[in-house]
Enzyme design. Structure first.
Site, mmCIF file in Angstrom:
data_model
loop_
_atom_site.group_PDB
_atom_site.id
_atom_site.type_symbol
_atom_site.label_atom_id
_atom_site.label_comp_id
_atom_site.label_asym_id
_atom_site.label_seq_id
_atom_site.Cartn_x
_atom_site.Cartn_y
_atom_site.Cartn_z
ATOM 1 N N ASP B 7 0.863 -1.184 0.000
ATOM 2 C CA ASP B 7 0.000 0.000 0.000
ATOM 3 C C ASP B 7 0.900 1.235 0.000
ATOM 4 O O ASP B 7 1.442 1.611 1.044
ATOM 5 C CB ASP B 7 -0.902 -0.003 1.241
ATOM 6 C CG ASP B 7 -1.787 1.236 1.289
ATOM 7 O OD1 ASP B 7 -2.537 1.460 0.328
ATOM 8 O OD2 ASP B 7 -1.707 1.978 2.288
ATOM 9 N N GLU B 71 -2.185 -1.521 -5.229
ATOM 10 C CA GLU B 71 -3.414 -0.799 -5.568
ATOM 11 C C GLU B 71 -3.220 0.027 -6.828
ATOM 12 O O GLU B 71 -2.181 0.658 -7.010
ATOM 13 C CB GLU B 71 -3.805 0.110 -4.400
ATOM 14 C CG GLU B 71 -5.215 0.634 -4.467
ATOM 15 C CD GLU B 71 -5.558 1.493 -3.251
ATOM 16 O OE1 GLU B 71 -6.615 1.275 -2.661
ATOM 17 O OE2 GLU B 71 -4.761 2.378 -2.891
ATOM 18 N N ASP B 144 -1.914 1.366 7.265
ATOM 19 C CA ASP B 144 -1.271 1.100 5.977
ATOM 20 C C ASP B 144 -0.918 -0.371 5.830
ATOM 21 O O ASP B 144 -0.962 -0.929 4.726
ATOM 22 C CB ASP B 144 0.005 1.943 5.847
ATOM 23 C CG ASP B 144 -0.243 3.380 6.251
ATOM 24 O OD1 ASP B 144 -0.474 4.211 5.381
ATOM 25 O OD2 ASP B 144 -0.251 3.650 7.469
#
Lengths: 186, 186
Positions: B7, B71, B144
Site C-alpha cells: 500500500d 493498488e 497502511d
C-alpha cells in the site's frame, strides 16, 4: 564538472551529458552525449519502469557525472498522468541515488530563464539556445534530449553563479565547481 | 501461494504477506508478516525513495512471494500529490520487477468488494474483515499495513475465483492457481 540532465516523460525520457570545460582563459560547455529512452509499449508498467531504470543506470555508470539535474514538476494535465510521470521520475531519482550521485531539481521557469534568459521562453527558443550554447550544428533530437541538455546547462549556470558569489551550489549536493579541473575534458 | 501486498503512500508505505495454505480438507489465509516503511523526513526525495526501495527489496527477498499485489490509483487530491505518490509507486513496482516477481494491480473498489463483499465499504469495515479473515486478535496497525494485507487478500480471492472458473489469473503474470484443486474454495 560533468552534469547529467534527465527529462522524464511517460513515453520518452531524454538525457543529456554536458561538461563544463575550464582553462585559464575560458570556460565552455561541451555536449558529451544525448539520447532518449523510449517506453516499451507492449510491456507491463513494472517492466517499462525497469527498462528506464536499467538504461539510466547504464548511462550514469558510463558517464560518471558529478551531478544529476532533473526538472521539478508541479502541474500536470490530470492526476492520472501525474501519477504515471511520477513513477518514471521515481525510478530516475532512484537510479541516481543508487550510485550516490548528488541530485539537483529545477523548476521549468528556472531552466528556461537560465538557458534563454527569459522564463516564459517557448520550447523552440530553448532548443535553439541549447544548440548555440553547445555549438551544435543542429538542434538536438528528439526534443526530450534537447530538454535534458537544457536542464544540465541550467545546473552548470546555477553552479557558476553561486561559485562567483562564493556560495556552495545546492548545499550538501555538489562539490565545488571546477576545483582542480582545468581542461579536464573526457 | 504467497502474496506480498503493498500500500504505497507519500508518508508511509505499508506491506503485508499473506499465505494461502491448502490441505485436502480446507484452505485458509495466514498472515505471515506486516509492516510499514516510513519516509525519512529529513532526507532528500531521492534518499527517501532509495530508503523505500531498499526496505521493500529486503522484505521481498526475505518472503519470496509468488506475486506482488498493489493498488491501482487513478485519482488524487491534486497533481502534485499524485506525482509524489507516483514516485513511491514507481520504486515499489521496480523493487518487484527487479526480482522478477509477477505484479497484479487492483482498483480500490475491487479490493473492498473482494475483502468485505461491498465496493463502497468504509476503511474500518475493511480493517475489521482483514483481521477476521486472517484470524488476528486485533486490527493490524498501522492502517497502511492493514490496507496492504487487504490488497494481498484481494489477489488470493481473485486467483481462487479465476481458478474455479478454469481461467488463469492475470494473464502472463501468474502461474495457474490450484489447477488440481476442485473444491478448494474459501
Amino acid at each position: 564538472m560533468r552534469v547529467f540532465g534527465i527529462d522524464c516523460g511517460t513515453e520518452i525520457t531524454g538525457f543529456g551529458v554536458v561538461d563544463l570545460e575550464e582553462t585559464a582563459r575560458e570556460s565552455r560547455l561541451v555536449s558529451k552525449a544525448m539520447g532518449a529512452i523510449r517506453q516499451l509499449k507492449t510491456a507491463s508498467t513494472a517492466a517499462r519502469l525497469d527498462h528506464v531504470f536499467r538504461e539510466l543506470t547504464a548511462e550514469l555508470e558510463r558517464w560518471q557525472p558529478d551531478a544529476v539535474a532533473i526538472e521539478e514538476v508541479f502541474y500536470s494535465v490530470n492526476a492520472k498522468s501525474a501519477l504515471k510521470l511520477g513513477q518514471v521520475r521515481g525510478v530516475a531519482l532512484l537510479a541516481a541515488a543508487r550510485q550516490g550521485i548528488p541530485i539537483a531539481e529545477y523548476a521549468p521557469l528556472k531552466i528556461k530563464s537560465s538557458v534563454v534568459g527569459y522564463g516564459m521562453a517557448k520550447k523552440e527558443q530553448v532548443q535553439f539556445m541549447v544548440a548555440r550554447l553547445l555549438r551544435l550544428d543542429e538542434i538536438p533530437q528528439p526534443a526530450d534530449a534537447a530538454d535534458a541538455l537544457a536542464i544540465a546547462i541550467c545546473h552548470i549556470h546555477t553552479a557558476q553563479t553561486l561559485a562567483v558569489q562564493g556560495l556552495a551550489p545546492m548545499a550538501n549536493t555538489l562539490p565545488p565547481v571546477g576545483a582542480n579541473r582545468a581542461g579536464a575534458g573526457q
